[in-house]
Write a protein that holds these residues in place. Structure first.
Motif, PDB file in Angstrom:
ATOM      1  N   LEU A 157       0.956  -1.270   0.191  1.00 26.82           N
ATOM      2  CA  LEU A 157      -0.005   0.006   0.429  1.00 26.82           C
ATOM      3  C   LEU A 157       0.418   0.809   0.011  1.00 26.82           C
ATOM      4  O   LEU A 157       0.281   2.213  -0.879  1.00 26.82           O
ATOM      5  CB  LEU A 157      -0.729  -0.324   1.230  1.00 26.82           C
ATOM      6  CG  LEU A 157      -2.019   0.756   1.052  1.00 26.82           C
ATOM      7  CD1 LEU A 157      -3.226  -0.040   0.301  1.00 26.82           C
ATOM      8  CD2 LEU A 157      -2.395   1.476   2.257  1.00 26.82           C
ATOM      9  N   LEU A 158       2.234   1.774   0.390  1.00 26.34           N
ATOM     10  CA  LEU A 158       2.845   2.587   1.100  1.00 26.34           C
ATOM     11  C   LEU A 158       3.452   2.731  -0.340  1.00 26.34           C
ATOM     12  O   LEU A 158       4.156   3.490  -0.185  1.00 26.34           O
ATOM     13  CB  LEU A 158       3.818   2.130   1.871  1.00 26.34           C
ATOM     14  CG  LEU A 158       3.614   2.462   3.772  1.00 26.34           C
ATOM     15  CD1 LEU A 158       4.516   1.707   4.380  1.00 26.34           C
ATOM     16  CD2 LEU A 158       3.225   4.285   3.554  1.00 26.34           C
ATOM     17  N   LEU A 159       3.684   1.296  -1.000  1.00 24.13           N
ATOM     18  CA  LEU A 159       5.008   1.218  -2.633  1.00 24.13           C
ATOM     19  C   LEU A 159       3.591   2.147  -3.670  1.00 24.13           C
ATOM     20  O   LEU A 159       3.974   3.112  -3.935  1.00 24.13           O
ATOM     21  CB  LEU A 159       4.671  -0.135  -3.260  1.00 24.13           C
ATOM     22  CG  LEU A 159       5.895  -0.016  -4.200  1.00 24.13           C
ATOM     23  CD1 LEU A 159       7.364   0.092  -3.112  1.00 24.13           C
ATOM     24  CD2 LEU A 159       6.298  -1.138  -4.839  1.00 24.13           C
ATOM     25  N   ILE A 160       2.196   1.407  -3.662  1.00 23.42           N
ATOM     26  CA  ILE A 160       1.669   2.720  -4.251  1.00 23.42           C
ATOM     27  C   ILE A 160       1.472   4.404  -4.476  1.00 23.42           C
ATOM     28  O   ILE A 160       1.243   4.695  -5.137  1.00 23.42           O
ATOM     29  CB  ILE A 160       0.045   1.553  -4.119  1.00 23.42           C
ATOM     30  CG1 ILE A 160      -0.105   0.393  -4.840  1.00 23.42           C
ATOM     31  CG2 ILE A 160      -1.110   1.876  -5.180  1.00 23.42           C
ATOM     32  CD1 ILE A 160      -0.272  -0.873  -3.976  1.00 23.42           C
ATOM     33  N   ILE A 161       1.038   4.236  -2.451  1.00 27.44           N
ATOM     34  CA  ILE A 161       1.357   5.715  -2.371  1.00 27.44           C
ATOM     35  C   ILE A 161       2.232   6.024  -2.858  1.00 27.44           C
ATOM     36  O   ILE A 161       1.970   7.736  -3.434  1.00 27.44           O
ATOM     37  CB  ILE A 161       0.353   5.695  -0.470  1.00 27.44           C
ATOM     38  CG1 ILE A 161      -0.516   5.062  -0.593  1.00 27.44           C
ATOM     39  CG2 ILE A 161       1.085   7.444  -0.193  1.00 27.44           C
ATOM     40  CD1 ILE A 161      -0.862   4.806   0.987  1.00 27.44           C
ATOM     41  N   GLY A 162       3.432   5.712  -2.829  1.00 24.56           N
ATOM     42  CA  GLY A 162       4.474   6.195  -3.547  1.00 24.56           C
ATOM     43  C   GLY A 162       4.713   6.539  -4.717  1.00 24.56           C
ATOM     44  O   GLY A 162       5.121   7.729  -4.728  1.00 24.56           O
ATOM     45  N   VAL A 163       4.262   5.809  -5.587  1.00 24.33           N
ATOM     46  CA  VAL A 163       4.515   5.395  -7.051  1.00 24.33           C
ATOM     47  C   VAL A 163       3.216   6.975  -7.896  1.00 24.33           C
ATOM     48  O   VAL A 163       3.108   7.723  -8.102  1.00 24.33           O
ATOM     49  CB  VAL A 163       3.656   4.425  -7.547  1.00 24.33           C
ATOM     50  CG1 VAL A 163       3.351   4.949  -9.173  1.00 24.33           C
ATOM     51  CG2 VAL A 163       5.253   3.653  -7.478  1.00 24.33           C
TER      52      VAL A 163
END
Ligand SMILES: [Zn+2]
Length: 71
Positions: free
Chosen positions: A5-11
Motif C-alpha cells: 500500500l505504501l509503495l502504491i501511495i509512493g508511486v
C-alpha cells in the motif's frame, strides 16, 4: 499488505508531483507567448526599448526624442 500500500501511495505521489511540476512550466511558456515583447535597439545609444515605446525617425528606431534628434 501495508508495504504494498505504501509503495502504491509512493508511486501515486511521485506521478502527482511530476504532473504538478510540469503544469506551471507550461503556464509560463504560454504567458510568454501571450505577451510578445519586441525589443528594438536604439540607433543612437544602443539601449533596447519596447517597440511600442520607440520613436521612428528617418527609418531608424530611437529610445527617446533626445536620441532621435542626435541621430
Ligand atoms: Zn537612445
Amino acid at each position: 499488505m501495508i508495504l504494498k500500500l505504501l509503495l502504491i501511495i509512493g508511486v501515486i505521489t511521485t506521478v502527482y508531483f511530476l504532473f504538478i511540476k510540469k503544469k506551471p512550466l507550461q503556464n509560463t511558456t504560454e504567458k510568454r507567448n501571450d505577451k510578445p515583447n519586441d525589443m528594438i535597439e536604439c540607433s543612437s545609444c544602443g539601449v533596447y526599448v519596447e517597440i511600442s515605446e520607440t520613436i521612428l525617425s528617418n527609418g531608424k528606431y530611437y529610445c527617446s526624442q533626445e536620441c532621435a534628434s542626435k541621430g
